[in-house]
Design an enzyme around this catalytic site. Structure first.
Site, short mmCIF file in Angstrom:
data_model
loop_
_atom_site.label_atom_id
_atom_site.label_comp_id
_atom_site.label_asym_id
_atom_site.label_seq_id
_atom_site.Cartn_x
_atom_site.Cartn_y
_atom_site.Cartn_z
N ARG A 252 36.66 35.55 33.28
CA ARG A 252 37.18 37.31 32.96
C ARG A 252 37.43 36.65 31.38
NH1 ARG A 252 42.06 39.22 36.85
NH2 ARG A 252 40.50 39.58 38.32
N ARG A 380 48.14 29.79 39.31
CA ARG A 380 49.30 30.21 39.00
C ARG A 380 50.31 30.11 40.45
NH1 ARG A 380 48.44 36.02 36.27
NH2 ARG A 380 47.28 35.22 34.44
#
Length: 429
Positions: A252, A380
């Site tokens: 991204r 994460r």
RNA sequence: GGAGGGAUGCCGGAGCGGUCGAACGGAGCGGUCUUGAAAACCGUCGCGGUGAAAGCCGCCGGGGGUUCGAAUCCCUCUCCCUCCGCCA
């Protein structure tokens, strides 16, 4: 994609749906073009019918042939106009967002999201928990400096226990998904423009994706190859629901997020993710969203992480989603919740773009409904895991479910993985 | 990278300038038969647009062209296959 018929029948609802999402839908322009196109179409079809009538069977009469020749020119011209109009409409339709389900709260941004539930307990600490960056420093898990040297900012290199922990997490997530009935796929990481359009990453969000010289796109999520797996296919009703899981890296640009989370492991140009995708019968797609979300949650609870489930409001849910939950894991070191999963149902919005239909027992072909959700985003999750299961001496207890995958029950200074031998180049200890 | 071959309905597969929206087979659906099922037999059966309906229009990988007329001929793009080369 919103079908033209719906824009005709309820233009205001579609326009309002877009406004609720903070977007502008070119509804008026589409309707105007459609009006012109319909007139043109009627004209063309009438001429065509006439032409067909005359030229049915062999035509020998030179007078008739002359007449047909003249008609042909007229038809061709009108048809060119019609085609141009239709093409414009098609293009504009790709820019109309999917209005949210009526049950979704209307809101402008993340402040409108609703906490649906809080799960697990935040682990009590008898000491000040460190951030994953501090823990990583001590345990030699990350190397951002060298990643930047090689690839620039917002890339990470995992080292020592880092990559092993990642592999363990990925394997655990994939096995979890398989237990929940998902068939695993290993997909390409480069996809064609059509595939990106099918999931609605194109045409509107081209700037967010990395593109090659050959007009291929690095996938921003496995959603793209997996959702397009059944592209332009007609499935049988009994096959539904179909469930697939894939582990891929995700690429991204995140151009819009400049200045946010610029350092560390939270926001990267490339990260690993395990993605769940479901193709379901339109009658029960909302129930399917609950199911999918629970599958994603099972990974978090399995790892003993404290997390919350958010129902996203219209302004924060995205262009294509019909309804969406975010899962956020608690990171005690950073003292914040981290988005580790988005679970969404798209209705037939993606299925229309990608041409994924099924044949019901009776009646016409129908579009399936598609869903997807991360289970989970790996970096994460790793952050939440490290920060949650750290000990006072900076070692990290490995959650029980990961022990078989990792082969140890803690990551510590005693068992830290280091290089050895000639030219020894140790990671920071 | 070089040389050929191909892309037809849910699937397989004919068709090679006119009455082809497309033979035939399979699957599906409806029925006969059967206690039930299978088999067999009969019927039905592509997708989309428009319309209340009848109908009309479009679609034989995408786009363009030739022709009074194209699934059929030509150009082009995409994809698939075979052989050669190269390569982890």
């Amino acid at each position: 994609m919103i079908p033209l018929s719906r824009i005709r029948s309820e233009p205001e609802a579609v326009a309002q749906g877009a406004r609720d999402k903070g977007e502008a839908a070119p509804v008026d322009m589409i309707l105007a073009l459609d009006e012109t196109a319909r007139q043109a179409r009627t004209e063309v079809e009438q001429l065509r019918a006439e032409q067909n009538r005359i030229s049915k069977g062999k035509v020998a009469d030179p007078e008739q042939i002359g007449k047909l020749r003249a008609m042909k020119a007229t038809i061709q011209e009108k048809e060119r106009e019609l085609n141009a109009l239709e093409q414009q409409i098609e293009e504009l339709l790709l820019y109309v967002p999917n209005p949210a389900h009526p049950g979704v709260p209307v809101g402008a941004d993340e402040t409108g999201n609703q906490v649906v539930r809080l799960e697990g307990e935040p682990r009590p600490f008898s000491f000040q928990p460190r951030t994953h960056l501090e823990l990583g420093e001590t345990l030699g898990l990350f190397d951002f400096a060298r990643a930047a040297k090689i690839s620039g900012s917002r890339f990470a290199i995992l080292a020592g226990w880092g990559p092993r922990l990642q592999r363990a997490l990925v394997s655990y997530m994939l096995d979890r998904a398989r237990e929940n009935g998902y068939v695993e796929l290993a997909t390409p990481y480069l996809v064609r423009r059509e595939a990106m359009t099918g999931t609605a990453n194109l045409p509107k969000f081209e700037d967010d994706a990395f593109r090659t010289d050959d007009d291929l796109f690095l996938i921003p999520t496995a959603e793209v190859p997996v959702t397009n797996y059944y592209r332009e296919e007609i499935l049988s009703e009994e096959q539904l629901p179909l469930a697939h899981v894939a582990h891929t890296p995700c690429f991204r640009k995140e151009a819009g997020a400049a200045g946010k989370d610029t350092r560390g492991f939270i926001r990267l140009h490339q990260f690993d993710k395990v993605e769940l995708v479901r193709f379901v019968h339109p009658d029960n797609s909302l129930d399917e969203l609950e199911k999918l979300t629970s599958h994603a949650e099972s990974v978090l609870s399995g790892l003993g992480l404290h997390y919350r489930v958010l129902l996203m409001c219209t302004g924060d849910m995205g262009f294509a989603q019909w309804k969406k939950y975010d899962l956020e894991a608690w990171a005690p070191g950073m003292e914040r919740f981290l988005e580790v999963s988005s679970c969404s149902v798209f209705g037939d919005f993606q299925a229309r773009r990608a041409g994924i239909r099924f044949r019901p027992a009776s009646g016409k072909l129908q579009y399936v409904h598609t869903l997807n959700g991360s289970a989970l985003a790996v970096p994460r999750t790793m952050v939440a895991l490290l920060e949650t299961w750290q000990q006072e001496d900076s070692t990290v207890v490995v959650p029980e479910v990961l022990v078989p995958y990792l082969g140890v029950d803690h990551i510590g200074l005693d068992n830290v993985v280091v290089n050895s031998g000639i030219g020894d180049n140790q990671h920071p200890l």
